[in-house]
Design a protein around this motif. Structure first.
Motif, PDB file in Angstrom:
ATOM      1  N   GLY A 230       3.817 -15.881 -12.643  1.00  0.00           N
ATOM      2  CA  GLY A 230       3.870 -15.889 -11.187  1.00  0.00           C
ATOM      3  C   GLY A 230       2.480 -15.786 -10.598  1.00  0.00           C
ATOM      4  N   GLN A 231       2.419 -15.757  -9.283  1.00  0.00           N
ATOM      5  CA  GLN A 231       1.128 -15.747  -8.592  1.00  0.00           C
ATOM      6  C   GLN A 231       0.586 -14.334  -8.385  1.00  0.00           C
ATOM      7  OE1 GLN A 231       3.996 -15.792  -7.047  1.00  0.00           O
ATOM      8  NE2 GLN A 231       3.721 -14.250  -5.459  1.00  0.00           N
ATOM      9  N   GLY A 232       1.422 -13.338  -8.608  1.00  0.00           N
ATOM     10  CA  GLY A 232       0.985 -11.957  -8.506  1.00  0.00           C
ATOM     11  C   GLY A 232       1.284 -11.333  -7.159  1.00  0.00           C
ATOM     12  N   THR A 233       1.406 -10.015  -7.163  1.00  0.00           N
ATOM     13  CA  THR A 233       1.587  -9.241  -5.940  1.00  0.00           C
ATOM     14  C   THR A 233       0.693  -8.006  -6.024  1.00  0.00           C
ATOM     15  OG1 THR A 233       3.242  -8.224  -4.470  1.00  0.00           O
ATOM     16  CG2 THR A 233       3.594  -7.941  -6.824  1.00  0.00           C
ATOM     17  N   GLN A 234       0.014  -7.715  -4.920  1.00  0.00           N
ATOM     18  CA  GLN A 234      -0.967  -6.629  -4.913  1.00  0.00           C
ATOM     19  C   GLN A 234      -0.291  -5.277  -4.724  1.00  0.00           C
ATOM     20  OE1 GLN A 234      -4.586  -6.723  -5.122  1.00  0.00           O
ATOM     21  NE2 GLN A 234      -4.271  -4.505  -5.275  1.00  0.00           N
ATOM     22  N   VAL A 235      -0.652  -4.338  -5.566  1.00  0.00           N
ATOM     23  CA  VAL A 235      -0.240  -2.945  -5.411  1.00  0.00           C
ATOM     24  C   VAL A 235      -1.499  -2.112  -5.235  1.00  0.00           C
ATOM     25  CG1 VAL A 235       0.782  -0.948  -6.553  1.00  0.00           C
ATOM     26  CG2 VAL A 235       1.880  -3.189  -6.739  1.00  0.00           C
ATOM     27  N   THR A 236      -1.557  -1.377  -4.143  1.00  0.00           N
ATOM     28  CA  THR A 236      -2.694  -0.509  -3.867  1.00  0.00           C
ATOM     29  C   THR A 236      -2.187   0.911  -3.670  1.00  0.00           C
ATOM     30  OG1 THR A 236      -3.878  -2.328  -2.804  1.00  0.00           O
ATOM     31  CG2 THR A 236      -4.687  -0.087  -2.399  1.00  0.00           C
TER      32      THR A 236
ATOM     33  N   LEU B   7       0.857  -1.194   0.000  1.00  0.00           N
ATOM     34  CA  LEU B   7       0.000   0.000   0.000  1.00  0.00           C
ATOM     35  C   LEU B   7       0.886   1.235   0.000  1.00  0.00           C
ATOM     36  CD1 LEU B   7      -2.766   1.411   0.359  1.00  0.00           C
ATOM     37  CD2 LEU B   7      -2.458   1.107   2.833  1.00  0.00           C
ATOM     38  N   VAL B   8       0.621   2.141  -0.925  1.00  0.00           N
ATOM     39  CA  VAL B   8       1.424   3.346  -1.034  1.00  0.00           C
ATOM     40  C   VAL B   8       0.516   4.515  -1.390  1.00  0.00           C
ATOM     41  CG1 VAL B   8       1.942   2.932  -3.485  1.00  0.00           C
ATOM     42  CG2 VAL B   8       3.527   4.286  -2.102  1.00  0.00           C
ATOM     43  N   GLN B   9       0.900   5.697  -0.960  1.00  0.00           N
ATOM     44  CA  GLN B   9       0.128   6.887  -1.301  1.00  0.00           C
ATOM     45  C   GLN B   9       0.429   7.320  -2.744  1.00  0.00           C
ATOM     46  OE1 GLN B   9       1.001   9.847   1.715  1.00  0.00           O
ATOM     47  NE2 GLN B   9      -0.812   9.237   2.882  1.00  0.00           N
ATOM     48  N   ALA B  10      -0.514   8.010  -3.326  1.00  0.00           N
ATOM     49  CA  ALA B  10      -0.313   8.550  -4.671  1.00  0.00           C
ATOM     50  C   ALA B  10       0.960   9.392  -4.700  1.00  0.00           C
ATOM     51  CB  ALA B  10      -1.518   9.374  -5.090  1.00  0.00           C
ATOM     52  N   GLY B  11       1.726   9.215  -5.755  1.00  0.00           N
ATOM     53  CA  GLY B  11       3.002   9.902  -5.881  1.00  0.00           C
ATOM     54  C   GLY B  11       4.180   9.111  -5.369  1.00  0.00           C
TER      55      GLY B  11
ATOM     56  N   GLU C 103      -5.037   4.770 -10.170  1.00  0.00           N
ATOM     57  CA  GLU C 103      -5.408   3.873 -11.271  1.00  0.00           C
ATOM     58  C   GLU C 103      -4.347   2.802 -11.547  1.00  0.00           C
ATOM     59  OE1 GLU C 103      -5.371   7.232 -11.330  1.00  0.00           O
ATOM     60  OE2 GLU C 103      -4.733   8.000 -13.320  1.00  0.00           O
ATOM     61  N   ASP C 104      -3.217   2.879 -10.869  1.00  0.00           N
ATOM     62  CA  ASP C 104      -2.209   1.821 -10.967  1.00  0.00           C
ATOM     63  C   ASP C 104      -2.524   0.658 -10.026  1.00  0.00           C
ATOM     64  OD1 ASP C 104       0.265   4.385 -11.219  1.00  0.00           O
ATOM     65  OD2 ASP C 104      -0.510   3.134 -12.859  1.00  0.00           O
ATOM     66  N   THR C 105      -3.542   0.814  -9.199  1.00  0.00           N
ATOM     67  CA  THR C 105      -3.922  -0.244  -8.268  1.00  0.00           C
ATOM     68  C   THR C 105      -4.338  -1.495  -9.035  1.00  0.00           C
ATOM     69  OG1 THR C 105      -4.619   1.297  -6.547  1.00  0.00           O
ATOM     70  CG2 THR C 105      -5.592  -0.907  -6.497  1.00  0.00           C
ATOM     71  N   ALA C 106      -3.690  -2.618  -8.712  1.00  0.00           N
ATOM     72  CA  ALA C 106      -3.952  -3.874  -9.407  1.00  0.00           C
ATOM     73  C   ALA C 106      -3.086  -4.960  -8.796  1.00  0.00           C
ATOM     74  CB  ALA C 106      -3.628  -3.753 -10.902  1.00  0.00           C
ATOM     75  N   VAL C 107      -3.347  -6.188  -9.190  1.00  0.00           N
ATOM     76  CA  VAL C 107      -2.411  -7.275  -8.936  1.00  0.00           C
ATOM     77  C   VAL C 107      -1.422  -7.285 -10.101  1.00  0.00           C
ATOM     78  CG1 VAL C 107      -2.107  -9.747  -8.621  1.00  0.00           C
ATOM     79  CG2 VAL C 107      -4.135  -8.599  -7.674  1.00  0.00           C
ATOM     80  N   TYR C 108      -0.152  -7.269  -9.760  1.00  0.00           N
ATOM     81  CA  TYR C 108       0.898  -7.235 -10.768  1.00  0.00           C
ATOM     82  C   TYR C 108       1.509  -8.634 -10.906  1.00  0.00           C
ATOM     83  CZ  TYR C 108       0.724  -2.200 -11.199  1.00  0.00           C
ATOM     84  OH  TYR C 108       0.311  -0.903 -11.466  1.00  0.00           O
ATOM     85  N   TYR C 109       1.624  -9.072 -12.156  1.00  0.00           N
ATOM     86  CA  TYR C 109       2.153 -10.393 -12.464  1.00  0.00           C
ATOM     87  C   TYR C 109       3.394 -10.270 -13.351  1.00  0.00           C
ATOM     88  CZ  TYR C 109      -2.590 -11.968 -11.240  1.00  0.00           C
ATOM     89  OH  TYR C 109      -3.778 -12.213 -10.601  1.00  0.00           O
ATOM     90  N   CYS C 110       4.348 -11.160 -13.120  1.00  0.00           N
ATOM     91  CA  CYS C 110       5.412 -11.285 -14.098  1.00  0.00           C
ATOM     92  C   CYS C 110       5.167 -12.559 -14.913  1.00  0.00           C
ATOM     93  CB  CYS C 110       6.800 -11.299 -13.469  1.00  0.00           C
ATOM     94  SG  CYS C 110       7.165 -12.707 -12.431  1.00  0.00           S
TER      95      CYS C 110
END
Length: 124
Positions: A115-121, A11-15, A89-96
């Motif tokens: 991969g199984q993915g990693t969540q970015v919020t 979880l990260v703030q915008a910017g 809008e970059d919030t998603a599960v990221y997969y390689c």
């Protein structure tokens, strides 16, 4: 056969920024083209960017160009996705994803290994 494990989401703030990692098993990592994709709830899987098996070429989706950077360290069997100036809008599960000697492509079905993915919020 390649197994991929993503890490570094959160979880990260915008910017803000995050560095995602994708660690691969196997001794032939340097022959695999790597792609990063993401999938938000209710949306299709979306190409983010890719790096060629040689590391000499990268390609990015317009939505992330100038903000995200892909690199690879073949000695560590790892590919990275540095994400800067994150937006909600970059919030998603990221997969390689990976496939051997593949030209970088936006088409998910062209990549054999995932991969199984990693969540970015990203919060606003």
């Amino acid at each position: 056969q390649v197994q991929l494990v993503e890490s570094g989401g959160g979880l990260v703030q915008a910017g803000g920024s995050l560095r995602l990692s994708c660690a691969a098993s196997g001794r032939t990592f340097s022959s695999y083209t790597m792609g990063w994709f993401r999938q938000a709830p209710g949306k299709e899987r979306e190409f983010v960017g890719g790096i060629s098996w040689s590391g000499g070429s990268t390609y990015y989706a317009d939505s992330v160009k100038g903000r995200f950077t892909i690199s690879r360290d073949n000695a560590k069997n790892t590919v990275y996705l540095q994400t800067n100036s994150l937006k909600p809008e970059d919030t998603a599960v990221y997969y390689c994803a990976a496939d051997r000697y593949l030209e970088i492509t936006k088409t998910p079905s062209r990549y054999r290994y995932w991969g199984q993915g990693t969540q970015v919020t990203v919060s606003s």
